[in-house]
Design a protein around this motif. Sequence first.
Motif, PDB file in Angstrom:
ATOM      1  N   THR A   1       0.835  -1.198   0.000  1.00  0.00           N
ATOM      2  CA  THR A   1       0.000   0.000   0.000  1.00  0.00           C
ATOM      3  C   THR A   1       0.871   1.249   0.000  1.00  0.00           C
ATOM      4  OG1 THR A   1      -1.830   1.131   1.128  1.00  0.00           O
ATOM      5  CG2 THR A   1      -0.116   0.170   2.523  1.00  0.00           C
ATOM      6  N   SER A   2       0.284   2.353  -0.383  1.00  0.00           N
ATOM      7  CA  SER A   2       0.938   3.655  -0.243  1.00  0.00           C
ATOM      8  C   SER A   2       0.183   4.507   0.767  1.00  0.00           C
ATOM      9  CB  SER A   2       0.986   4.376  -1.603  1.00  0.00           C
ATOM     10  OG  SER A   2      -0.328   4.549  -2.112  1.00  0.00           O
TER      11      SER A   2
ATOM     12  N   LEU B   1      -8.684  -2.471  -3.731  1.00  0.00           N
ATOM     13  CA  LEU B   1      -7.581  -3.430  -3.755  1.00  0.00           C
ATOM     14  C   LEU B   1      -7.439  -4.019  -5.153  1.00  0.00           C
ATOM     15  CD1 LEU B   1      -5.578  -5.382  -2.085  1.00  0.00           C
ATOM     16  CD2 LEU B   1      -7.492  -6.990  -2.150  1.00  0.00           C
ATOM     17  N   SER B   2      -6.197  -4.208  -5.582  1.00  0.00           N
ATOM     18  CA  SER B   2      -5.939  -4.903  -6.841  1.00  0.00           C
ATOM     19  C   SER B   2      -5.275  -6.246  -6.575  1.00  0.00           C
ATOM     20  CB  SER B   2      -5.046  -4.064  -7.758  1.00  0.00           C
ATOM     21  OG  SER B   2      -4.772  -4.777  -8.952  1.00  0.00           O
ATOM     22  N   PHE B   3      -5.866  -7.299  -7.142  1.00  0.00           N
ATOM     23  CA  PHE B   3      -5.194  -8.575  -7.255  1.00  0.00           C
ATOM     24  C   PHE B   3      -4.472  -8.575  -8.601  1.00  0.00           C
ATOM     25  CE2 PHE B   3      -8.890  -9.915  -4.521  1.00  0.00           C
ATOM     26  CZ  PHE B   3      -8.152 -10.279  -3.412  1.00  0.00           C
TER      27      PHE B   3
ATOM     28  N   ALA C   1       1.239   2.163  -6.842  1.00  0.00           N
ATOM     29  CA  ALA C   1       2.142   3.318  -6.893  1.00  0.00           C
ATOM     30  C   ALA C   1       1.491   4.507  -7.585  1.00  0.00           C
ATOM     31  CB  ALA C   1       3.432   2.942  -7.620  1.00  0.00           C
ATOM     32  N   GLY C   2       0.631   4.234  -8.564  1.00  0.00           N
ATOM     33  CA  GLY C   2      -0.031   5.303  -9.310  1.00  0.00           C
ATOM     34  C   GLY C   2      -1.293   5.820  -8.661  1.00  0.00           C
ATOM     35  N   GLY C   3      -1.659   5.263  -7.509  1.00  0.00           N
ATOM     36  CA  GLY C   3      -2.827   5.735  -6.797  1.00  0.00           C
ATOM     37  C   GLY C   3      -4.156   5.249  -7.353  1.00  0.00           C
ATOM     38  N   LYS C   4      -4.122   4.247  -8.217  1.00  0.00           N
ATOM     39  CA  LYS C   4      -5.366   3.730  -8.785  1.00  0.00           C
ATOM     40  C   LYS C   4      -6.142   2.884  -7.789  1.00  0.00           C
ATOM     41  CE  LYS C   4      -3.702   3.753 -13.558  1.00  0.00           C
ATOM     42  NZ  LYS C   4      -3.429   2.930 -14.783  1.00  0.00           N
ATOM     43  N   VAL C   5      -5.423   2.276  -6.853  1.00  0.00           N
ATOM     44  CA  VAL C   5      -6.041   1.498  -5.781  1.00  0.00           C
ATOM     45  C   VAL C   5      -5.301   1.780  -4.484  1.00  0.00           C
ATOM     46  CG1 VAL C   5      -6.944  -0.399  -7.203  1.00  0.00           C
ATOM     47  CG2 VAL C   5      -4.586  -0.485  -6.374  1.00  0.00           C
ATOM     48  N   ASP C   6      -5.959   1.489  -3.380  1.00  0.00           N
ATOM     49  CA  ASP C   6      -5.339   1.727  -2.068  1.00  0.00           C
ATOM     50  C   ASP C   6      -4.301   0.667  -1.709  1.00  0.00           C
ATOM     51  OD1 ASP C   6      -6.996   4.004  -1.452  1.00  0.00           O
ATOM     52  OD2 ASP C   6      -8.630   2.591  -1.064  1.00  0.00           O
ATOM     53  N   ALA C   7      -4.497  -0.547  -2.224  1.00  0.00           N
ATOM     54  CA  ALA C   7      -3.600  -1.647  -1.852  1.00  0.00           C
ATOM     55  C   ALA C   7      -3.581  -2.692  -2.966  1.00  0.00           C
ATOM     56  CB  ALA C   7      -4.058  -2.274  -0.539  1.00  0.00           C
ATOM     57  N   GLY C   8      -2.624  -3.616  -2.856  1.00  0.00           N
ATOM     58  CA  GLY C   8      -2.519  -4.676  -3.844  1.00  0.00           C
ATOM     59  C   GLY C   8      -1.909  -5.918  -3.228  1.00  0.00           C
ATOM     60  N   ALA C   9      -2.122  -7.047  -3.869  1.00  0.00           N
ATOM     61  CA  ALA C   9      -1.554  -8.319  -3.413  1.00  0.00           C
ATOM     62  C   ALA C   9      -0.769  -8.938  -4.558  1.00  0.00           C
ATOM     63  CB  ALA C   9      -2.660  -9.265  -2.966  1.00  0.00           C
ATOM     64  N   LEU C  10       0.429  -9.425  -4.258  1.00  0.00           N
ATOM     65  CA  LEU C  10       1.260  -9.988  -5.319  1.00  0.00           C
ATOM     66  C   LEU C  10       2.286 -10.967  -4.775  1.00  0.00           C
ATOM     67  CD1 LEU C  10       4.153  -7.706  -6.439  1.00  0.00           C
ATOM     68  CD2 LEU C  10       2.608  -6.932  -4.641  1.00  0.00           C
ATOM     69  N   ASN C  11       2.937 -11.610  -5.717  1.00  0.00           N
ATOM     70  CA  ASN C  11       4.044 -12.541  -5.536  1.00  0.00           C
ATOM     71  C   ASN C  11       5.216 -11.856  -4.818  1.00  0.00           C
ATOM     72  OD1 ASN C  11       6.631 -13.565  -6.427  1.00  0.00           O
ATOM     73  ND2 ASN C  11       5.664 -14.562  -8.157  1.00  0.00           N
TER      74      ASN C  11
ATOM     75  N   LYS D   1      15.157  -1.159  -8.214  1.00  0.00           N
ATOM     76  CA  LYS D   1      14.788   0.239  -7.962  1.00  0.00           C
ATOM     77  C   LYS D   1      13.674   0.711  -8.903  1.00  0.00           C
ATOM     78  CE  LYS D   1      19.406   1.377  -6.207  1.00  0.00           C
ATOM     79  NZ  LYS D   1      18.995   1.066  -4.822  1.00  0.00           N
ATOM     80  N   LYS D   2      12.767  -0.215  -9.216  1.00  0.00           N
ATOM     81  CA  LYS D   2      11.610   0.141 -10.034  1.00  0.00           C
ATOM     82  C   LYS D   2      10.411   0.520  -9.176  1.00  0.00           C
ATOM     83  CE  LYS D   2      12.919  -2.501 -14.119  1.00  0.00           C
ATOM     84  NZ  LYS D   2      12.541  -3.550 -15.096  1.00  0.00           N
ATOM     85  N   VAL D   3      10.584   0.375  -7.868  1.00  0.00           N
ATOM     86  CA  VAL D   3       9.579   0.822  -6.924  1.00  0.00           C
ATOM     87  C   VAL D   3      10.301   1.331  -5.688  1.00  0.00           C
ATOM     88  CG1 VAL D   3       9.325  -1.477  -5.924  1.00  0.00           C
ATOM     89  CG2 VAL D   3       7.499   0.183  -5.641  1.00  0.00           C
ATOM     90  N   ASP D   4       9.789   2.383  -5.093  1.00  0.00           N
ATOM     91  CA  ASP D   4      10.377   2.967  -3.883  1.00  0.00           C
ATOM     92  C   ASP D   4       9.667   2.384  -2.663  1.00  0.00           C
ATOM     93  OD1 ASP D   4      11.338   4.445  -1.803  1.00  0.00           O
ATOM     94  OD2 ASP D   4      10.721   6.407  -2.602  1.00  0.00           O
ATOM     95  N   PRO D   5      10.324   1.521  -1.890  1.00  0.00           N
ATOM     96  CA  PRO D   5       9.659   0.895  -0.748  1.00  0.00           C
ATOM     97  C   PRO D   5       9.310   1.872   0.372  1.00  0.00           C
ATOM     98  CG  PRO D   5      11.994   0.348  -0.776  1.00  0.00           C
ATOM     99  CD  PRO D   5      11.702   1.046  -2.069  1.00  0.00           C
TER     100      PRO D   5
END
Length: 295
Positions: free
Chosen positions: A129-130, A145-147, A191-201, A212-216
């Motif tokens: 999440t951001s 949320l995005s799956f 990261a783009g603010g399209k959803v509040d949270a996401g679930a992934l591998n 460095k393709k995402v800022d933790p």
Amino acid sequence: MTSFSALRALKSTFGAALAAGLLLTSTQALAHATPGVLRVSAIPDEAPTELQRKFKPLGQYLAKATGLKVEFTPVTDYAASVEGLVTNKLDMVWFGGFTFVQANVRSKGKVVPLVQRDIDEKFQSVFITSSPDIKTLADLKGKTLSFGSESSTSGHLMPRSYMLAAKVNADTDLARVAYSGAHDATVAAVAGGKVDAGALNISVWQKLVDAKKVDPAAVRVFHTTPTYFDYNWTVRSDMSPALKKKIAAAFLALDLNKPADKEILDLQKAAKFIPTKADNYKSIEGAARAAGLLK
């Protein structure tokens, strides 16, 4: 809101979509076995260019090990990878746990999981999440949320199962559920603010952080799931025993201490490959049946 019942509908419409020729990118080319060729594909859990990049040295290695020409054919979605193997349009596929189960059930046991990475016997998913307001799974209530893909093990089925265990029903407790189609797309959506949270591998998440393709600091992990069996390389059971043995032996022989092998293993995010078996995926099959995806 996207309903979980859409997944049940996916199963009923599966055959029609395939009959329309919408799923395999090269259906006609894959229609018949080609002597001397090993036809390989993978679930599209990342961008097609990334899958091709990861597979190239592995494909060259397998060609030397088997004496066959190895052809990698990308597919448009997870369902296409299942259909390709069970209808003999493909010889070997990189499956997630759930897509293996789908292929195993649809083929009535006529597919065989040969090997998995060492990390796949204790795989995990992460929730990201951001939003500073989201710290636990319970905080997802009322949020978006995005799956990943609907057929993804680590990007949908298992995260959804663990949400339910935490008494969070994605269909009734969230404001909206989306399906990005791939793990990296889920990160981009958060990261783009399209959803509040996401679930992934978890593996893709770490790879994106390392690259460095995402800022933790901007997009953070707020929950990591318990472990489960996931990815594997699966072949058709009617493949010759000698070829199955060569393929398995080639994977098991990969050694981090050898520079060429290390390149392959690093791209696969593995320290080594280990044998696997269909019984390892019984818990995933159980989760899928409980969700109404398998009958």
